[in-house]
Motif scaffolding. Structure first.
Motif, mmCIF file in Angstrom:
data_model
loop_
_atom_site.group_PDB
_atom_site.id
_atom_site.type_symbol
_atom_site.label_atom_id
_atom_site.label_comp_id
_atom_site.label_asym_id
_atom_site.label_seq_id
_atom_site.Cartn_x
_atom_site.Cartn_y
_atom_site.Cartn_z
ATOM 1 N N GLU A 103 0.827 -1.214 0.000
ATOM 2 C CA GLU A 103 0.000 0.000 0.000
ATOM 3 C C GLU A 103 0.856 1.257 0.000
ATOM 4 O O GLU A 103 0.455 2.289 -0.536
ATOM 5 N N ASN A 104 2.026 1.166 0.614
ATOM 6 C CA ASN A 104 2.934 2.313 0.692
ATOM 7 C C ASN A 104 4.008 2.299 -0.388
ATOM 8 O O ASN A 104 4.961 3.074 -0.320
ATOM 9 N N HIS A 105 3.847 1.402 -1.368
ATOM 10 C CA HIS A 105 4.760 1.305 -2.516
ATOM 11 C C HIS A 105 6.206 1.111 -2.073
ATOM 12 O O HIS A 105 7.123 1.732 -2.624
ATOM 13 N N ILE A 106 6.409 0.248 -1.086
ATOM 14 C CA ILE A 106 7.746 -0.062 -0.591
ATOM 15 C C ILE A 106 8.149 -1.426 -1.155
ATOM 16 O O ILE A 106 7.442 -2.422 -0.949
ATOM 17 N N PHE A 107 9.288 -1.459 -1.859
ATOM 18 C CA PHE A 107 9.750 -2.687 -2.492
ATOM 19 C C PHE A 107 10.187 -3.697 -1.441
ATOM 20 O O PHE A 107 10.870 -3.360 -0.483
ATOM 21 N N TYR A 108 9.810 -4.959 -1.657
ATOM 22 C CA TYR A 108 10.264 -6.029 -0.767
ATOM 23 C C TYR A 108 10.351 -7.328 -1.549
ATOM 24 O O TYR A 108 9.780 -7.463 -2.635
ATOM 25 N N ALA B 71 13.759 -2.704 0.662
ATOM 26 C CA ALA B 71 14.711 -1.736 0.114
ATOM 27 C C ALA B 71 14.056 -0.361 0.072
ATOM 28 O O ALA B 71 13.004 -0.186 -0.548
ATOM 29 N N VAL B 72 14.660 0.573 0.783
ATOM 30 C CA VAL B 72 14.240 1.972 0.750
ATOM 31 C C VAL B 72 15.482 2.799 0.458
ATOM 32 O O VAL B 72 16.602 2.320 0.636
ATOM 33 N N GLU C 296 16.402 -6.340 6.750
ATOM 34 C CA GLU C 296 16.083 -7.760 6.764
ATOM 35 C C GLU C 296 15.196 -7.992 7.979
ATOM 36 O O GLU C 296 15.626 -7.809 9.111
ATOM 37 N N ILE C 297 13.954 -8.350 7.723
ATOM 38 C CA ILE C 297 12.985 -8.563 8.790
ATOM 39 C C ILE C 297 12.641 -10.043 8.783
ATOM 40 O O ILE C 297 12.131 -10.554 7.784
ATOM 41 N N ILE D 129 22.505 0.509 6.641
ATOM 42 C CA ILE D 129 22.350 1.912 6.269
ATOM 43 C C ILE D 129 23.579 2.374 5.495
ATOM 44 O O ILE D 129 24.712 2.191 5.944
ATOM 45 N N SER D 130 23.342 2.975 4.353
ATOM 46 C CA SER D 130 24.424 3.466 3.499
ATOM 47 C C SER D 130 24.879 4.846 3.959
ATOM 48 O O SER D 130 24.077 5.662 4.398
ATOM 49 N N ASN D 131 26.170 5.082 3.825
ATOM 50 C CA ASN D 131 26.687 6.420 4.114
ATOM 51 C C ASN D 131 26.615 7.315 2.880
ATOM 52 O O ASN D 131 27.073 8.446 2.907
ATOM 53 N N GLY D 132 26.066 6.778 1.796
ATOM 54 C CA GLY D 132 25.889 7.556 0.578
ATOM 55 C C GLY D 132 27.070 7.508 -0.378
ATOM 56 O O GLY D 132 27.004 8.054 -1.467
ATOM 57 N N GLU D 133 28.157 6.848 0.037
ATOM 58 C CA GLU D 133 29.340 6.784 -0.827
ATOM 59 C C GLU D 133 29.088 5.803 -1.973
ATOM 60 O O GLU D 133 28.603 4.698 -1.775
ATOM 61 N N ILE D 134 29.437 6.226 -3.187
ATOM 62 C CA ILE D 134 29.284 5.405 -4.384
ATOM 63 C C ILE D 134 30.677 5.014 -4.869
ATOM 64 O O ILE D 134 31.579 5.851 -4.941
ATOM 65 N N TYR D 135 30.842 3.729 -5.218
ATOM 66 C CA TYR D 135 32.137 3.216 -5.653
ATOM 67 C C TYR D 135 32.112 2.939 -7.150
ATOM 68 O O TYR D 135 31.058 2.712 -7.738
ATOM 69 N N ASP D 136 33.298 2.902 -7.754
ATOM 70 C CA ASP D 136 33.377 2.544 -9.167
ATOM 71 C C ASP D 136 33.650 1.049 -9.291
ATOM 72 O O ASP D 136 33.647 0.307 -8.310
#
Length: 77
Positions: A15-20, A35-36, A42-43, A57-64
């Motif tokens: 209902e909240n359009h949250i992918f699982y 995944a948000v 993981e529940i 939780i990601s720190n936002g860093e993107i790797y090549d």
């Protein structure tokens, strides 16, 4: 938590359009992977009614692509 509550939880995600996706890692549990943005959860719904939630939780860093070599070197058997 019983099966009805698990189904209600899945319906609420939809209902909240949250992918699982559903999975099974342990014999006594069903896992819901959520995944948000910036996080993955993981529940696990255990057969005894307990629920365990682990958040990544990601720190936002993107790797090549060089990071792939690191992953295989450090996490392969």
């Amino acid at each position: 938590m019983d099966l009805k509550e698990l189904i209600r939880f899945l319906n609420k995600l939809e209902e909240n359009h949250i992918f699982y996706k559903l999975g099974k890692v342990r014999n006594e549990a069903i896992m819901v992977e959520v995944a948000v943005p910036g996080q993955r959860w993981e529940i696990e719904f255990m057969e005894d009614g307990t629920v365990e939630v682990e958040k990544f939780i990601s720190n936002g860093e993107i790797y090549d692509s060089k990071e792939l070599k690191f992953l295989f070197e450090n996490f392969s058997d």
